[in-house]
Design a protein around this motif. Structure first.
Motif, PDB file in Angstrom:
ATOM      1  N   LEU A 128     -42.030 -10.307   4.085  1.00 15.35           N
ATOM      2  CA  LEU A 128     -41.976  -8.870   3.788  1.00 15.35           C
ATOM      3  C   LEU A 128     -43.322  -8.225   4.102  1.00 15.35           C
ATOM      4  CD1 LEU A 128     -40.360  -6.475   2.590  1.00 15.35           C
ATOM      5  CD2 LEU A 128     -41.295  -7.119   0.351  1.00 15.35           C
ATOM      6  N   ALA A 129     -43.323  -7.254   5.012  1.00 18.03           N
ATOM      7  CA  ALA A 129     -44.555  -6.567   5.396  1.00 18.03           C
ATOM      8  C   ALA A 129     -45.187  -5.872   4.195  1.00 18.03           C
ATOM      9  CB  ALA A 129     -44.264  -5.547   6.489  1.00 18.03           C
ATOM     10  N   ASP A 130     -46.512  -5.802   4.199  1.00 20.21           N
ATOM     11  CA  ASP A 130     -47.282  -5.090   3.172  1.00 20.21           C
ATOM     12  C   ASP A 130     -46.979  -5.584   1.762  1.00 20.21           C
ATOM     13  OD1 ASP A 130     -48.400  -3.388   5.168  1.00 20.21           O
ATOM     14  OD2 ASP A 130     -46.550  -2.217   5.148  1.00 20.21           O
ATOM     15  N   SER A 131     -46.886  -6.905   1.593  1.00 24.69           N
ATOM     16  CA  SER A 131     -46.579  -7.440   0.268  1.00 24.69           C
ATOM     17  C   SER A 131     -47.393  -8.689  -0.030  1.00 24.69           C
ATOM     18  CB  SER A 131     -45.085  -7.760   0.153  1.00 24.69           C
ATOM     19  OG  SER A 131     -44.768  -8.872   0.969  1.00 24.69           O
ATOM     20  N   LEU A 132     -47.404  -9.035  -1.309  1.00 24.12           N
ATOM     21  CA  LEU A 132     -48.085 -10.222  -1.812  1.00 24.12           C
ATOM     22  C   LEU A 132     -47.056 -11.105  -2.492  1.00 24.12           C
ATOM     23  CD1 LEU A 132     -50.568 -11.884  -2.958  1.00 24.12           C
ATOM     24  CD2 LEU A 132     -50.528 -10.287  -4.858  1.00 24.12           C
ATOM     25  N   LYS A 133     -46.988 -12.374  -2.098  1.00 27.98           N
ATOM     26  CA  LYS A 133     -46.067 -13.318  -2.718  1.00 27.98           C
ATOM     27  C   LYS A 133     -46.865 -14.513  -3.214  1.00 27.98           C
ATOM     28  CE  LYS A 133     -41.871 -15.974  -2.088  1.00 27.98           C
ATOM     29  NZ  LYS A 133     -41.286 -16.880  -1.139  1.00 27.98           N
ATOM     30  N   VAL A 134     -46.516 -14.979  -4.411  1.00 29.25           N
ATOM     31  CA  VAL A 134     -47.187 -16.121  -5.013  1.00 29.25           C
ATOM     32  C   VAL A 134     -46.160 -17.231  -5.200  1.00 29.25           C
ATOM     33  CG1 VAL A 134     -48.515 -16.952  -6.983  1.00 29.25           C
ATOM     34  CG2 VAL A 134     -48.797 -14.587  -6.211  1.00 29.25           C
ATOM     35  N   GLY A 135     -46.399 -18.379  -4.550  1.00 29.05           N
ATOM     36  CA  GLY A 135     -45.546 -19.546  -4.730  1.00 29.05           C
ATOM     37  C   GLY A 135     -44.148 -19.384  -4.188  1.00 29.05           C
ATOM     38  N   THR A 136     -43.272 -20.301  -4.614  1.00 22.21           N
ATOM     39  CA  THR A 136     -41.897 -20.327  -4.120  1.00 22.21           C
ATOM     40  C   THR A 136     -40.893 -19.689  -5.066  1.00 22.21           C
ATOM     41  OG1 THR A 136     -41.572 -22.514  -5.087  1.00 22.21           O
ATOM     42  CG2 THR A 136     -42.294 -22.447  -2.790  1.00 22.21           C
ATOM     43  N   ALA A 137     -41.322 -19.289  -6.263  1.00 20.30           N
ATOM     44  CA  ALA A 137     -40.400 -18.759  -7.263  1.00 20.30           C
ATOM     45  C   ALA A 137     -39.855 -17.384  -6.904  1.00 20.30           C
ATOM     46  CB  ALA A 137     -41.070 -18.695  -8.642  1.00 20.30           C
ATOM     47  N   GLY A 138     -40.511 -16.674  -5.999  1.00 23.46           N
ATOM     48  CA  GLY A 138     -39.993 -15.382  -5.583  1.00 23.46           C
ATOM     49  C   GLY A 138     -40.698 -14.178  -6.175  1.00 23.46           C
ATOM     50  N   ILE A 139     -41.804 -14.357  -6.870  1.00 28.00           N
ATOM     51  CA  ILE A 139     -42.553 -13.206  -7.377  1.00 28.00           C
ATOM     52  C   ILE A 139     -43.254 -12.556  -6.190  1.00 28.00           C
ATOM     53  CG2 ILE A 139     -44.385 -12.432  -8.926  1.00 28.00           C
ATOM     54  CD1 ILE A 139     -41.854 -13.537 -10.323  1.00 28.00           C
ATOM     55  N   ARG A 140     -42.868 -11.309  -5.907  1.00 22.90           N
ATOM     56  CA  ARG A 140     -43.379 -10.629  -4.724  1.00 22.90           C
ATOM     57  C   ARG A 140     -43.659  -9.171  -5.065  1.00 22.90           C
ATOM     58  NH1 ARG A 140     -39.607 -10.901   0.589  1.00 22.90           N
ATOM     59  NH2 ARG A 140     -38.355  -9.522  -0.699  1.00 22.90           N
ATOM     60  N   PHE A 141     -44.849  -8.682  -4.701  1.00 24.58           N
ATOM     61  CA  PHE A 141     -45.267  -7.311  -4.961  1.00 24.58           C
ATOM     62  C   PHE A 141     -45.332  -6.552  -3.645  1.00 24.58           C
ATOM     63  CE2 PHE A 141     -47.197 -10.071  -8.108  1.00 24.58           C
ATOM     64  CZ  PHE A 141     -46.793  -9.475  -9.296  1.00 24.58           C
ATOM     65  N   LYS A 142     -44.561  -5.478  -3.550  1.00 22.06           N
ATOM     66  CA  LYS A 142     -44.537  -4.671  -2.329  1.00 22.06           C
ATOM     67  C   LYS A 142     -45.573  -3.564  -2.459  1.00 22.06           C
ATOM     68  CE  LYS A 142     -41.270  -2.268   0.660  1.00 22.06           C
ATOM     69  NZ  LYS A 142     -41.586  -0.845   0.544  1.00 22.06           N
ATOM     70  N   GLY A 143     -46.391  -3.400  -1.428  1.00 21.26           N
ATOM     71  CA  GLY A 143     -47.505  -2.454  -1.491  1.00 21.26           C
ATOM     72  C   GLY A 143     -47.216  -1.084  -0.937  1.00 21.26           C
ATOM     73  N   THR A 144     -45.984  -0.799  -0.532  1.00 23.57           N
ATOM     74  CA  THR A 144     -45.623   0.533  -0.058  1.00 23.57           C
ATOM     75  C   THR A 144     -44.463   1.060  -0.901  1.00 23.57           C
ATOM     76  OG1 THR A 144     -44.170  -0.472   1.611  1.00 23.57           O
ATOM     77  CG2 THR A 144     -46.395   0.119   2.315  1.00 23.57           C
ATOM     78  N   THR A 145     -44.328   2.374  -0.963  1.00 19.73           N
ATOM     79  CA  THR A 145     -43.285   3.002  -1.775  1.00 19.73           C
ATOM     80  C   THR A 145     -41.901   2.699  -1.214  1.00 19.73           C
ATOM     81  OG1 THR A 145     -44.795   4.776  -2.380  1.00 19.73           O
ATOM     82  CG2 THR A 145     -42.468   5.204  -2.701  1.00 19.73           C
TER      83      THR A 145
END
Length: 176
Positions: A128-145
């Motif tokens: 996912l473009a413009d995002s931060l993902k930690v590990g394999t559990a699926g926690i992902r933060f999208k940096g655009t609206t």
């Protein structure tokens, strides 16, 4: 080395490659420590043992950075401005898109950042473009609206009104 092919090469303008390559055992192994993009940087230690195939630390994107310890693995920064760093023990660490960042210990699974400005910490893949993902559990933060095109459980983003939205249990939950 026991007759295996190994190369340390800096070929792009302003590129820098330094480190060591150690090859042991049987197998048709090609080991590389390469900086080929303009302004790229490749540094670290490549270790192959009874390995068949390619391994190494390769920085091929312009302004890219690949660094770490690759044991029967490959650490690659191929996108322009990408960053791949860590210890690969049999699994790859790959930053393949422009501005991608992949970092961690790849001892049980690969670490891959394959979208524009995607960040992946630890094992897993972030597409996912413009995002931060930690590990394999699926926690992902999208940096655009706005929501991702295909939201996954664990995704978090801001909606158009500035509210935080979390995808959980297959439902988008808005925190107002």
């Amino acid at each position: 080395s026991y007759g295996h092919e190994q190369r340390i090469l800096a070929s792009g303008g302003g590129a820098l490659a330094f480190g060591n390559i150690i090859n042991y055992g049987a197998g048709a192994m090609v080991a590389n420590l390469t900086a080929s993009g303009y302004g790229s940087f490749a540094q670290g230690s490549v270790y192959g043992y009874a390995f068949t195939g390619s391994l190494g630390i390769i920085s091929s994107g312009r302004g890219s950075f690949a660094q770490g310890y690759a044991r029967n693995a490959i650490i690659t920064a191929s996108g322009n401005g990408s960053f791949a760093q860590g210890a690969g023990y049999g699994y790859a660490i790959t930053a393949s898109a422009n501005g991608a960042f992949a970092q961690g210990y790849a001892g049980a699974a690969a670490i891959v950042a394959s979208a524009l400005n995607a960040v992946q910490f630890g094992p897993g893949t972030n597409t996912l473009a413009d995002s931060l993902k930690v590990g394999t559990a699926g926690i992902r933060f999208k940096g655009t609206t706005g929501a991702p095109a295909s939201p996954q459980n664990g995704d978090q983003w801001l909606d158009g009104a500035g509210n935080v939205v979390i995808r959980s249990g297959g439902v988008n939950v808005t925190i107002a």
